[in-house]
Design an enzyme around this catalytic site. Structure first.
Site, PDB file in Angstrom:
ATOM      1  N   ASP A 170      43.543  30.891  46.546  1.00  0.00           N
ATOM      2  CA  ASP A 170      42.204  30.349  46.816  1.00  0.00           C
ATOM      3  C   ASP A 170      42.217  29.193  47.813  1.00  0.00           C
ATOM      4  O   ASP A 170      41.416  28.274  47.729  1.00  0.00           O
ATOM      5  CB  ASP A 170      41.510  29.902  45.508  1.00  0.00           C
ATOM      6  N   LYS A 172      42.275  31.688  52.565  1.00  0.00           N
ATOM      7  CA  LYS A 172      43.007  32.577  53.483  1.00  0.00           C
ATOM      8  C   LYS A 172      42.099  33.602  54.136  1.00  0.00           C
ATOM      9  O   LYS A 172      42.256  33.936  55.303  1.00  0.00           O
ATOM     10  CB  LYS A 172      44.133  33.311  52.733  1.00  0.00           C
ATOM     11  N   LYS A 183      39.109  33.552  55.204  1.00  0.00           N
ATOM     12  CA  LYS A 183      38.425  33.096  56.413  1.00  0.00           C
ATOM     13  C   LYS A 183      39.367  33.054  57.616  1.00  0.00           C
ATOM     14  O   LYS A 183      39.018  33.494  58.705  1.00  0.00           O
ATOM     15  CB  LYS A 183      37.822  31.709  56.174  1.00  0.00           C
ATOM     16  N   GLY A 196      41.055  37.500  45.606  1.00  0.00           N
ATOM     17  CA  GLY A 196      39.632  37.448  45.925  1.00  0.00           C
ATOM     18  C   GLY A 196      39.488  36.725  47.239  1.00  0.00           C
ATOM     19  O   GLY A 196      39.784  35.547  47.333  1.00  0.00           O
ATOM     20  N   HIS A 197      39.094  37.427  48.263  1.00  0.00           N
ATOM     21  CA  HIS A 197      38.936  36.818  49.576  1.00  0.00           C
ATOM     22  C   HIS A 197      37.474  36.870  49.990  1.00  0.00           C
ATOM     23  O   HIS A 197      36.862  37.929  49.962  1.00  0.00           O
ATOM     24  CB  HIS A 197      39.796  37.545  50.620  1.00  0.00           C
ATOM     25  N   GLN A 230      47.202  35.556  46.989  1.00  0.00           N
ATOM     26  CA  GLN A 230      47.621  34.513  46.032  1.00  0.00           C
ATOM     27  C   GLN A 230      48.291  33.354  46.781  1.00  0.00           C
ATOM     28  O   GLN A 230      48.128  33.222  47.989  1.00  0.00           O
ATOM     29  CB  GLN A 230      48.565  35.081  44.956  1.00  0.00           C
ATOM     30  N   THR A 261      37.159  36.415  41.876  1.00  0.00           N
ATOM     31  CA  THR A 261      37.460  37.609  41.093  1.00  0.00           C
ATOM     32  C   THR A 261      36.902  37.512  39.677  1.00  0.00           C
ATOM     33  O   THR A 261      36.329  38.455  39.170  1.00  0.00           O
ATOM     34  CB  THR A 261      38.985  37.846  41.060  1.00  0.00           C
TER      35      THR A 261
HETATM   36  P1  IMP Z   1      47.481  38.104  37.404  1.00  0.00           P
HETATM   37  O1  IMP Z   1      47.909  38.068  38.841  1.00  0.00           O
HETATM   38  O2  IMP Z   1      46.122  38.707  37.210  1.00  0.00           O
HETATM   39  O3  IMP Z   1      48.517  38.678  36.508  1.00  0.00           O
HETATM   40  O4  IMP Z   1      47.298  36.578  36.928  1.00  0.00           O
HETATM   41  C1  IMP Z   1      48.396  35.684  36.834  1.00  0.00           C
HETATM   42  C2  IMP Z   1      48.012  34.286  37.285  1.00  0.00           C
HETATM   43  O5  IMP Z   1      47.782  34.298  38.686  1.00  0.00           O
HETATM   44  C3  IMP Z   1      46.732  33.755  36.649  1.00  0.00           C
HETATM   45  O6  IMP Z   1      46.850  32.355  36.508  1.00  0.00           O
HETATM   46  C4  IMP Z   1      45.669  34.057  37.700  1.00  0.00           C
HETATM   47  O7  IMP Z   1      44.557  33.207  37.613  1.00  0.00           O
HETATM   48  C5  IMP Z   1      46.480  33.816  38.966  1.00  0.00           C
HETATM   49  N1  IMP Z   1      45.976  34.571  40.130  1.00  0.00           N
HETATM   50  C6  IMP Z   1      46.167  35.870  40.421  1.00  0.00           C
HETATM   51  N2  IMP Z   1      45.606  36.199  41.576  1.00  0.00           N
HETATM   52  C7  IMP Z   1      45.060  35.077  42.065  1.00  0.00           C
HETATM   53  C8  IMP Z   1      44.350  34.763  43.272  1.00  0.00           C
HETATM   54  O8  IMP Z   1      44.132  35.593  44.156  1.00  0.00           O
HETATM   55  N3  IMP Z   1      43.940  33.479  43.414  1.00  0.00           N
HETATM   56  C9  IMP Z   1      44.203  32.542  42.477  1.00  0.00           C
HETATM   57  N4  IMP Z   1      44.857  32.771  41.352  1.00  0.00           N
HETATM   58  C10 IMP Z   1      45.290  34.032  41.139  1.00  0.00           C
HETATM   59 MG    MG Z   2      40.898  33.900  45.744  1.00  0.00          MG
END
Ligand code: IMP
Ligand code: MG
Length: 425
Positions: free
Chosen positions: A9, A12, A14, A36-37, A218, A295
């Site tokens: 978050d 990225k 943008k 989530g972009h 991520q 997301t």
């Molecule tokens: P998972 O990837 O859904 O298994 O979640 C594992 C951890 O990664 C959790 O703390 C989520 O909130 C975090 N996480 C996964 N994808 C994202 C992302 O795109 N942005 C921020 N946190 C993420």
């Molecule tokens: Mg995000």
């Protein structure tokens, strides 16, 4: 290459959108629809989870083998974009692992079983899907497009996981085996034409001197090895993962590696966060930055910028430059802080610890900065005249980061719109 340097978050989407225009193709190589972009183009908002953000620019977009692919979400996203007037030009690697309906059930069931020790996953089934890849029972995109192969795989996986979910996790399936087969084989028919060997396609692009944009999802602190394990994701959100997640040799990655650094820190889900703040100060920052998950809609935890964290992510990724995002969110805050080191059990440390039991004891040592104002008026001036007109206090803040990390800041983003961005030399 665009890499998240914190907990995801960082903004990225943008930056990918800005760079996609100058690229010939955009590739994703890890993660899944846990990402989530948000991309904003002329008041039109695009929320993407799985597709590379380059689709918005109608660029050739590729999903490499390192991505865990939920074909149900893929369909939703493609249909949604069509409604917004965008035709996607997408290629999918046949080796991509599929997220199946039971992966969501396991993701939720495991979190519930962990009780107060839960990870706070996005519940999208990404972790269980990667687990199946490692334990070699996963179903791949190549299986999706062939009814016989798909049936064979579901014939094993469905009863196996139904048993496990019901008996061990106490979770019932609300879908039958035949429903899963029908839904997925229909999706396979729809996406068949998108099959491409992404490794070959990207290598050919690079050999021809075309510009490829690698879109990380991520952030590095969520890395399965180097992040705050077990409060991490199940992939490697690092630059090196592009080699294995696409199928390219390391020496081919000779271009820019851009570390995306949000001007402060946020985290969704559980796990250590030394520079976290709370109370009214945190609420104000969260609201100003609209720090609610793309997301899951969850409120993000917020805190000050953390240099021990960024020192580690620079070491792991080899940033050639940094892009600072959301600088405008700090506007109006009287005093700003950057953690330059931690004190852990009486010792001063500059590097992020290797384990949570140490990170939990870390007391950040802050450097204080005077605040600045970046309202509509200042932003308008910035757009026209660039870095030179930026408030001196903001410059001090940014130049401290550059000096401490010894990486140049080349881009500063100060709003969601595409042109709320300046280049700094
Ligand atoms: P998972 O990837 O859904 O298994 O979640 C594992 C951890 O990664 C959790 O703390 C989520 O909130 C975090 N996480 C996964 N994808 C994202 C992302 O795109 N942005 C921020 N946190 C993420
Ligand atoms: Mg995000």
């Amino acid at each position: 290459m665009i890499i998240g340097s914190q907990f995801g978050d960082e903004g990225k989407g943008k930056l990918v959108d800005c760079l996609a225009e100058q690229s010939d193709c955009v590739v994703r190589y890890q993660g899944g629809n846990n990402a989530g972009h948000t991309v904003v183009v002329k008041n039109q908002v695009f929320k993407l989870h799985l597709l590379p953000s380059g689709v918005v620019r109608k660029k050739r977009s590729l999903i490499g083998t390192g991505v865990s692919l939920d074909p149900r979400v893929l369909k939703q996203e493609i249909d949604g974009l069509k409604k917004q007037g965008i035709e996607v030009n997408l290629g999918i690697d046949p080796r991509c692992q599929l997220i199946m309906p039971w992966h969501n059930v396991i993701d939720i069931g495991k979190e519930e079983a962990l009780k107060e020790k839960n990870i706070g996953t996005t519940r999208r089934g990404v972790g269980p899907c990667y687990a199946d890849r490692a334990s070699r029972i996963g179903i791949r995109f190549d299986d999706l497009i062939d009814e016989k192969r798909l049936r064979e795989k579901i014939d094993f996986n469905y009863p196996y996981y139904k048993n496990l979910c019901e008996k061990i996790l106490g979770k019932k399936f609300d879908f039958t085996q035949e429903e899963v087969f029908k839904q997925y084989s229909a999706l396979g028919k729809e996406f068949k034409e998108m099959l491409t060997d992404v490794s070959i396609e990207v290598n050919e692009c690079l050999d021809k001197g075309k510009k490829v944009l690698f879109e990380g999802a991520q952030g590095t602190l969520l890395d399965n090895d180097f992040g705050t394990y077990p409060f991490v994701t199940s992939s490697h959100p690092t630059s090196g993962a592009a080699t294995t997640g696409i199928g390219i040799a390391p020496q081919k990655l000779s271009g820019r590696i851009i570390g995306i650094v949000k001007a402060y820190t946020t985290r969704v889900g559980s796990g250590p966060f030394p520079s976290e703040i709370s109370g009214e100060e945190a609420d104000a920052l969260r609201n100003a930055g609209n720090e609610f998950g793309t997301t899951t809609g969850r409120a993000r935890r917020v805190g000050w910028l953390d240099l021990p964290m960024l020192r580690m992510t620079h070491r792991l990724n080899g940033f050639t430059e940094i892009a600072i995002t959301k600088l405008d969110v700090l506007s109006g805050i009287k005093k700003l802080f950057i953690a330059d080191s931690y004190t852990i059990e009486g010792k001063k440390v500059f590097e992020f610890p290797y384990a949570n039991h140490l990170t939990e004891k870390a007391k950040p040592n802050y450097t204080e900065f005077k605040g600045f104002v970046l309202d509509t008026l200042e932003r308008k001036e910035l757009k026209e005249k660039g870095y030179s007109v930026l408030d001196e206090n903001a410059k001090k803040y940014l130049e401290f980061i550059e000096k401490k990390l010894n990486v140049p800041i080349k881009t500063v983003s100060f709003g969601a719109e595409r042109d709320d961005t300046l280049t700094k030399d």
